[in-house]
Design an enzyme around this catalytic site. Structure first.
Site, short mmCIF file in Angstrom:
data_model
loop_
_atom_site.label_atom_id
_atom_site.label_comp_id
_atom_site.label_asym_id
_atom_site.label_seq_id
_atom_site.Cartn_x
_atom_site.Cartn_y
_atom_site.Cartn_z
N GLY A 184 -4.12 -3.43 46.20
CA GLY A 184 -3.56 -3.29 47.54
C GLY A 184 -4.25 -4.27 48.49
N ASN A 234 -4.69 6.10 56.18
CA ASN A 234 -5.44 6.71 55.07
C ASN A 234 -6.42 7.79 55.52
OD1 ASN A 234 -6.14 3.91 55.96
ND2 ASN A 234 -8.12 4.45 55.07
N GLN A 284 -0.70 4.35 51.21
CA GLN A 284 -0.83 5.81 51.32
C GLN A 284 0.53 6.49 51.35
OE1 GLN A 284 -3.57 7.74 51.24
NE2 GLN A 284 -4.95 6.01 51.04
N ALA A 316 -1.21 0.98 42.82
CA ALA A 316 -0.96 2.06 41.86
C ALA A 316 -2.03 3.14 41.90
CB ALA A 316 -0.85 1.49 40.44
N THR A 347 -2.89 -14.66 34.43
CA THR A 347 -2.13 -13.92 33.42
C THR A 347 -1.82 -12.52 33.95
OG1 THR A 347 -3.32 -15.12 31.71
CG2 THR A 347 -2.16 -13.11 31.02
N CYS A 353 -14.48 3.77 51.92
CA CYS A 353 -15.09 2.45 52.09
C CYS A 353 -16.13 2.46 53.20
CB CYS A 353 -14.04 1.41 52.43
SG CYS A 353 -12.41 1.86 51.91
C1 LIG Z 1 -6.51 2.05 49.22
C2 LIG Z 1 -5.83 1.29 50.29
C3 LIG Z 1 -5.83 -0.11 50.30
C4 LIG Z 1 -6.60 -0.93 49.28
O1 LIG Z 1 -6.04 -0.84 48.02
P1 LIG Z 1 -6.90 -1.30 46.72
O2 LIG Z 1 -5.89 -1.24 45.62
O3 LIG Z 1 -7.99 -0.32 46.58
O4 LIG Z 1 -7.38 -2.67 46.96
C5 LIG Z 1 -5.18 -0.76 51.31
N1 LIG Z 1 -4.54 -0.07 52.27
C6 LIG Z 1 -4.51 1.28 52.30
C7 LIG Z 1 -3.78 1.98 53.38
C8 LIG Z 1 -5.16 1.99 51.31
O5 LIG Z 1 -5.15 3.31 51.36
#
Ligand SMILES: *Cc1c(COP(=O)(O)O)cnc(C)c1O
Length: 410
Positions: A78, A158, A193, A214, A251, A341
């Site tokens: 993400g 989140n 989210q 995912a 890849t 985080c």
């Molecule tokens: C978890 C999250 C991300 C980051 O995703 P990752 O796959 O952990 O890098 C970004 N934005 C939101 C809103 C999230 O909840």
């Protein structure tokens, strides 16, 4: 003093941080980690099999968000998708303007790239939210300038689960672009989210770019995607072998992509029923908390349509969130304070602060995020211990903690 339970259960209530992998997802992925391990770019059998399943996954995901397969770029997370949306748009469109609009409650995966751009001379406007953590569509539109090239606003937050008026902003932008006959500003939403609980139809949302991963929807970590509408000018941020139509080299993570597609399909199929069930749990929990724990407060929108079904963020006055987390962990209860985080630092949550909560409120916040594995029994188990933990913590810090916390930040 608190008594330890005879038998400690494990209650995972931190699904907004990450989820376990659904067994159906794992089974779908497994062949691509073992016998069908080929590189999708290879021409022999196992390469073709990998390439075939890559195309199938892309088609499946495109169908679920009402897009075309060529609109989907697979990425490594993400975070990478958010970075790609921000830097990818910035790099190719800077001759049209160097202004971006966002909100003060975005994930760091958006905020930190924006901060990098600011250091390089870009101007960023952060729209503030109301006390519930929601921006107003009109405020966003009003901030658009002739040099605005990108608007990036998360679909659901989140930390507090507040759902942003993405479709309304999208509709208004469409109108604005019609009036000015310009393709700008492009509109990106981070839907990490939201993916498990909301409709991600890009036609209804009127978004140009959308991030999904995912690891929040019972799929594997380390895989994400960016939806990019065809007319959007975007540059890659990772260069190399030219995979993903030259937009994201490297890849392909074939098993991860299969996992993302399967996980996304499963959550979307069941999202309405599951939302209702999980919202019921959050509601049940919040009612018990109010009944049994004095001086608590709900952060974010009321439990209902304006809030992600799985999220319950509360402030427990006169207590530090971190202390509570450690106690809860002793009883096998997993939740978070701030966000995963930010919880390493003792700074209060920037999201709660941006919503206008005073330091002492932001400090005692706990986020419970429920998921598939949770039932009423879990809530009952948490409620067996939470009131006692809070009582104990309040007793061992008899001096007014709010005042101390407040003083620390003065
Ligand atoms: C978890 C999250 C991300 C980051 O995703 P990752 O796959 O952990 O890098 C970004 N934005 C939101 C809103 C999230 O909840």
């Amino acid at each position: 003093m608190l008594k330890k339970p005879k038998k400690i259960r494990e209650v995972y209530a931190d699904h907004a941080a990450t989820t376990y992998i659904d067994s159906r997802v794992f089974l779908a992925m497994k062949p691509y980690l073992t016998e069908h391990f080929g590189n999708p770019s290879s021409l022999y059998g196992i390469g073709r099999i990998a390439n075939g399943v890559l195309n199938d996954s892309r088609r499946k995901i495109a169908g679920l968000i009402h897009a075309l397969p060529e609109n989907i770029i697979f990425t490594g997370s993400g975070t990478e998708s958010d970075n790609m949306a921000v830097f990818g748009i910035a790099r190719v469109n800077e001759k049209h303007g160097k202004h971006i609009i966002s909100t003060s409650i975005e994930h760091h995966a958006v905020l930190h790239p924006l901060e990098e751009l600011r250091k390089q001379g870009w101007e960023i406007t952060y729209i503030s939210t109301n006390k519930q953590g929601v921006v107003k569509a009109e405020d966003v539109i009003r901030a658009v300038r002739p040099d605005t090239v990108l608007i990036t606003i998360m679909y659901a937050n989140n930390e507090v689960g507040s759902i942003q008026p993405v479709a309304e902003i999208g509709r208004k932008l469409l109108q604005l672009r019609k009036e000015t006959s310009k393709p700008y500003p492009f509109f990106h939403t981070d839907a990490c989210q939201a993916a498990g609980y909301l409709d991600l139809d890009v036609e209804k949302l009127h978004v140009d770019l959308m991030t999904i991963n995912a690891g929040k929807i019972y799929g594997p970590k380390g895989i994400g995607m960016l939806y990019v509408r065809r007319a959007v000018a975007l540059k890659p941020i990772i260069f190399g072998g030219g995979q993903e139509r030259k937009m994201r080299s490297g890849t392909e993570n074939v098993a991860g992509i299969v996992g993302l597609a399967k996980a996304f399909e499963l959550v979307q199929q069941n999202r309405q029923k599951e939302s209702e069930r999980i919202r019921g749990l959050a509601k049940y929990f919040w009612e018990l908390i109010q009944k049994e724990i004095p001086k608590v407060k709900l952060n974010g929108p009321e439990i209902g349509d304006g809030r992600l079904a799985n999220n319950l963020n509360i402030t427990i006055m006169d207590i530090e969130g971190e202390a509570m987390l450690l106690y809860l962990d002793e009883y096998g209860i997993m939740c978070s304070t701030g966000s995963a985080c930010t919880s390493e630092s003792l700074e209060p949550s920037y999201v709660l602060r941006a919503m206008g909560l005073p330091y002492e409120y932001a400090h005692g916040s706990l986020r419970f995020s429920f998921g598939r594995c949770n039932s009423k029994n879990d809530v009952d188990y948490i409620m067996e211990y939470l009131p006692g933990i809070i009582k104990t913590l309040r007793e061992i810090s008899p001096v007014n903690l709010s005042a101390r916390i407040h003083a620390r930040y003065k």
